[in-house]
Design a protein around this motif. Structure first.
Motif, PDB file in Angstrom:
ATOM      1  N   TRP A 572       0.844  -1.195   0.000  1.00 35.26           N
ATOM      2  CA  TRP A 572       0.000   0.000   0.000  1.00 35.26           C
ATOM      3  C   TRP A 572       0.883   1.250   0.000  1.00 35.26           C
ATOM      4  O   TRP A 572       1.980   1.259   0.554  1.00 35.26           O
ATOM      5  CB  TRP A 572      -0.901   0.032   1.235  1.00 35.26           C
ATOM      6  CG  TRP A 572      -1.946  -1.040   1.251  1.00 35.26           C
ATOM      7  CD1 TRP A 572      -1.825  -2.302   1.735  1.00 35.26           C
ATOM      8  CD2 TRP A 572      -3.283  -0.926   0.750  1.00 35.26           C
ATOM      9  NE1 TRP A 572      -2.995  -3.001   1.574  1.00 35.26           N
ATOM     10  CE2 TRP A 572      -3.914  -2.174   0.966  1.00 35.26           C
ATOM     11  CE3 TRP A 572      -4.012   0.089   0.139  1.00 35.26           C
ATOM     12  CZ2 TRP A 572      -5.233  -2.415   0.595  1.00 35.26           C
ATOM     13  CZ3 TRP A 572      -5.330  -0.144  -0.224  1.00 35.26           C
ATOM     14  CH2 TRP A 572      -5.934  -1.385  -0.004  1.00 35.26           C
ATOM     15  N   TYR A 574       0.520   5.417   0.902  1.00 32.28           N
ATOM     16  CA  TYR A 574      -0.292   6.485   1.483  1.00 32.28           C
ATOM     17  C   TYR A 574       0.452   7.797   1.303  1.00 32.28           C
ATOM     18  O   TYR A 574       1.603   7.936   1.715  1.00 32.28           O
ATOM     19  CB  TYR A 574      -0.542   6.195   2.965  1.00 32.28           C
ATOM     20  CG  TYR A 574      -1.336   7.250   3.700  1.00 32.28           C
ATOM     21  CD1 TYR A 574      -2.722   7.349   3.571  1.00 32.28           C
ATOM     22  CD2 TYR A 574      -0.694   8.154   4.556  1.00 32.28           C
ATOM     23  CE1 TYR A 574      -3.445   8.301   4.273  1.00 32.28           C
ATOM     24  CE2 TYR A 574      -1.405   9.110   5.260  1.00 32.28           C
ATOM     25  CZ  TYR A 574      -2.781   9.180   5.110  1.00 32.28           C
ATOM     26  OH  TYR A 574      -3.505  10.130   5.795  1.00 32.28           O
ATOM     27  N   ARG A 576       0.232  11.946   1.939  1.00 28.57           N
ATOM     28  CA  ARG A 576      -0.441  13.038   2.639  1.00 28.57           C
ATOM     29  C   ARG A 576       0.089  14.353   2.097  1.00 28.57           C
ATOM     30  O   ARG A 576       1.302  14.622   2.153  1.00 28.57           O
ATOM     31  CB  ARG A 576      -0.197  12.940   4.145  1.00 28.57           C
ATOM     32  CG  ARG A 576      -0.964  14.008   4.942  1.00 28.57           C
ATOM     33  CD  ARG A 576      -0.819  13.758   6.426  1.00 28.57           C
ATOM     34  NE  ARG A 576       0.567  13.866   6.868  1.00 28.57           N
ATOM     35  CZ  ARG A 576       1.010  13.370   8.019  1.00 28.57           C
ATOM     36  NH1 ARG A 576       0.201  12.700   8.813  1.00 28.57           N
ATOM     37  NH2 ARG A 576       2.289  13.535   8.361  1.00 28.57           N
ATOM     38  N   ALA A 583      -5.347  13.541   1.338  1.00 25.22           N
ATOM     39  CA  ALA A 583      -4.550  12.323   1.388  1.00 25.22           C
ATOM     40  C   ALA A 583      -4.978  11.405   0.247  1.00 25.22           C
ATOM     41  O   ALA A 583      -6.105  11.487  -0.267  1.00 25.22           O
ATOM     42  CB  ALA A 583      -4.711  11.633   2.733  1.00 25.22           C
ATOM     43  N   LEU A 585      -4.575   7.135  -1.181  1.00 24.21           N
ATOM     44  CA  LEU A 585      -4.245   5.759  -0.815  1.00 24.21           C
ATOM     45  C   LEU A 585      -4.333   4.882  -2.052  1.00 24.21           C
ATOM     46  O   LEU A 585      -5.327   4.932  -2.784  1.00 24.21           O
ATOM     47  CB  LEU A 585      -5.209   5.245   0.258  1.00 24.21           C
ATOM     48  CG  LEU A 585      -5.007   3.799   0.717  1.00 24.21           C
ATOM     49  CD1 LEU A 585      -3.702   3.659   1.497  1.00 24.21           C
ATOM     50  CD2 LEU A 585      -6.196   3.320   1.552  1.00 24.21           C
ATOM     51  N   ILE A 599      -8.842   6.267  -0.739  1.00 26.88           N
ATOM     52  CA  ILE A 599      -8.866   6.875   0.579  1.00 26.88           C
ATOM     53  C   ILE A 599     -10.249   6.805   1.213  1.00 26.88           C
ATOM     54  O   ILE A 599     -10.381   6.618   2.440  1.00 26.88           O
ATOM     55  CB  ILE A 599      -8.362   8.341   0.516  1.00 26.88           C
ATOM     56  CG1 ILE A 599      -8.062   8.868   1.921  1.00 26.88           C
ATOM     57  CG2 ILE A 599      -9.355   9.228  -0.218  1.00 26.88           C
ATOM     58  CD1 ILE A 599      -6.851   8.253   2.538  1.00 26.88           C
ATOM     59  N   ALA A 606      -6.027   3.371   5.529  1.00 21.92           N
ATOM     60  CA  ALA A 606      -5.485   4.731   5.514  1.00 21.92           C
ATOM     61  C   ALA A 606      -5.081   5.175   6.915  1.00 21.92           C
ATOM     62  O   ALA A 606      -4.026   5.802   7.112  1.00 21.92           O
ATOM     63  CB  ALA A 606      -6.510   5.692   4.931  1.00 21.92           C
TER      64      ALA A 606
END
Length: 645
Positions: A572, A574, A576, A583, A585, A599, A606
């Protein structure tokens, strides 16, 4: 007729020597700006003399040929039948001066067309309109100089001066003395070396190769379907390859500083291009020199150069466009003169790679640490003519200079699919050129018997967006894989006997600790990365008994840029974005192209990755705020690379 040809050759030689002296002085003075001044006025003056020498000898030889040939080009009805030797010499002088002035103006204008030393590529269809304008302007300028020179030369004192025996002899003596001076420096100048010291650890050599703007998915050994990198593919087949290596910042200065200091950008202080590395950060070169290593660097991108703290710990340091005579040789500076750069360009070579090969041929004191940073894949995408002709067959009018690419990103210039394919072809051609430069480096190592006992680490500072999303070309604005995923492999004929591919994500801040581990040297306490050496070997006896093998288990990988941060873990990613307050994802197992933001659909995932990012934020110290002010020289440098409008 022979007498007339001889007078014409002498006239051409005089014109070439005069123009070469002027051009050599201008190029030398231009290069010797305050940051480039030598450690003593005498050495600065010597470099200026070498610049004048290189131009004078080269242009005078060419002028002799042009003058002799011009005497053969006769009009059907010459204005002056059976001209005297004096008349023929002055006429050849004027003709050669006009021709060379036009050629010089054309070369300088053609240089501006693609922001690179010109070669035959300036006559490609997409460059032709600008090239024609450059040729017209050069012809007009050369014609004006010819007419003015002819009028001046008609005066009796000037004619008598040009045709005097004293002038001819003085010019020949001057050229001979300058040629001897140039040869003496090129052949006999001693190599700058650090003080000899007792070496600790394994005693193997280390070569760290960092390639600017090289995205991983444009390399054959990482799955690209085009033959951009046959030599790198050959090396990777005998190396430990990390398929998912991630840089820590998609800009050169911060990322390269992270590689050399094993610290995240906020901890080494270089949080943007041309922002210096903080004094508290310890470079790998400083650590190795303290353990007795001879250290050298050949750097083609000035934003990771002397002015920004990257030269610390290096005994020998050569930087494109920048001179430091206390830690390099005059010949390395001579190789950066425009006339020499054009010669390298026409012969398909690169100035710093030539200098590096010369350093290796001088048999550096072993063991040594060598850092080689190559800029070629960076914009402007302008590969040498042979590579461009091989790769690019598209009908496009786009010249991908940094200025044009900036206009594309601002939507001031629109491009078609054909234009984009043209740009990608030129980028891929530059990768193949880089691949051949690496082959040249390895040939020098092998030729000098150094390769067997050397660890070679190859990586890149960051990748490059090529219209992958949002109509953007460049790097520094995103944390997607096209900008932060980089090649990384370790090659050593003696110490790596079991080539393998490791798929777990790793960070480039792990490179420096891995090198220390390989050399059996104590870890550096300021480094934030960990050693990967345990993942590269099967036989634990190759390692020292004091450090266990690191398990092949995935650890979170982090990266940042000016507006956000990223963590990648267990398939994954992520992201920001602090500035936008949003954000993203992505599930890289099912969406490697990062096209579907999950997200909203995966809040628990997340939140888990967000917690990892928060812990990372809290654990990584900051040594400098982002309000560092760039001086005008730094801004000019960033403009030349396309980072500032």
């Amino acid at each position: 007729m022979k007498r007339a040809r001889g007078a014409s050759a002498v006239g051409g030689l005089l014109a070439g020597a005069l123009l070469g002296t002027v051009l050599g002085a201008l190029d030398g003075i231009t290069f010797l700006k305050p940051p480039n001044l030598a450690d003593s006025p005498w050495r600065s003056f010597l470099f200026l003399a070498l610049s004048v020498t290189t131009y004078s000898v080269g242009v005078a030889m060419a002028g002799t040929v042009v003058g002799a040939v011009s005497s053969l080009v006769r009009r059907a009805r010459p204005r002056v039948p059976n001209p005297s030797r004096e008349t023929e010499l002055v006429a050849a002088f004027v003709r050669t001066l006009g021709i060379f002035t036009g050629v010089t103006l054309f070369v300088l204008a053609a240089w501006r067309v693609r922001m690179m030393p010109p070669d035959l590529a300036v006559f490609r269809p997409y460059c032709l309109p600008q090239t024609v304008l450059a040729a017209i302007g050069a012809a007009v300028g050369g014609g004006i100089v010819y007419l003015v020179a002819r009028r001046v030369a008609r005066s009796r004192p000037v004619t008598r001066w040009l045709s005097s025996t004293l002038i001819r002899r003085w010019t020949l003596i001057k050229l001979a003395v300058l040629a001897v001076l140039l040869a003496a420096v090129l052949l006999f100048e001693p190599v700058a070396r650090g003080p000899a010291a007792e070496t600790e650890g394994r005693g193997a050599n280390v070569v760290l190769i960092s390639i600017d703007t090289l995205r991983a998915d444009h390399l054959e050994y990482l799955g690209y379907g085009r033959p951009t990198s046959p030599f790198m593919e050959e090396l990777a087949g005998r190396s430990v390859v990390f398929e998912e290596a991630l840089c820590q910042f998609p800009l050169t200065s911060p990322s390269q500083a992270s590689i050399l200091t094993s610290r995240y950008a906020r901890s080494h202080g270089s949080t943007d291009n041309a922002v210096p590395v903080h004094d508290s950060a310890v470079l790998l070169s400083e650590v190795l020199r303290a353990h007795g290593y001879s250290t050298a660097a050949f750097v083609t991108n000035r934003i990771c150069g002397i002015d920004y703290g990257f030269a610390r710990g290096f005994d020998y340091y050569v930087e494109a466009g920048r001179g430091d005579l206390s830690r390099s040789r005059l010949v390395d500076w001579v190789c950066q003169l425009r006339i020499v750069r054009i010669w390298w360009r026409l012969t398909g070579r690169e100035r710093l790679t030539v200098a590096l090969g010369r350093w290796l041929d001088d048999r550096p004191e072993a063991p040594f640490f060598l850092w080689y940073h190559q800029l070629v894949p960076h914009s402007p995408y302008a590969p040498p003519f042979a590579y461009e002709l091989k790769w690019d067959n598209h009908r496009s009018g786009i010249i991908p200079t940094t200025k044009t690419l900036g206009a594309i990103n601002r939507r001031a210039v629109s491009i078609s699919d054909e234009d984009l394919a043209h740009i990608v072809d030129l980028y891929d051609a530059e990768i193949e050129f880089t691949d051949d430069l690496l082959r040249e480096l390895f040939d020098a190592l092998r030729r000098n018997g150094l390769l067997e006992n050397t660890l070679v680490v190859l990586t890149a500072d960051h990748g490059e967006s090529l219209f992958d999303r949002s109509g953007y070309i460049g790097h520094g604005d995103h944390l997607y894989d096209e900008e932060i995923r980089v090649p990384l492999f370790f090659y050593s004929p003696r110490y790596i006997q079991d080539p393998r591919v490791i798929v777990e994500p790793v960070e480039t801040i792990h490179i420096a600790p891995t090198i220390l581990d390989f050399l059996d040297l104590p870890p550096e306490s300021s480094f934030q990365g960990m050693s990967l050496w345990g993942m590269t070997v099967v036989d634990p006896t190759i390692l020292s008994d004091s450090r266990p093998l690191h398990p092949q288990e995935e650890k979170p990988a982090f990266a940042e840029h000016k507006d956000g941060e990223m963590v990648r873990y267990e398939g994954w990613k992520y992201i920001r974005l602090d500035g936008a307050g949003t954000a993203e994802l992505y599930d890289l197992k099912t969406d490697p192209g990062e096209t579907r933001n999950l997200i909203a659909e995966q809040p628990d995932q997340a939140a888990q990755l967000g917690d990892l990012l928060e812990k990372w934020d809290a654990s990584v110290p900051t040594v400098r705020s982002d309000d560092y002010e760039l001086d005008e020289e730094a801004l000019d440098l960033l403009r030349s690379l396309g980072y500032v409008d």
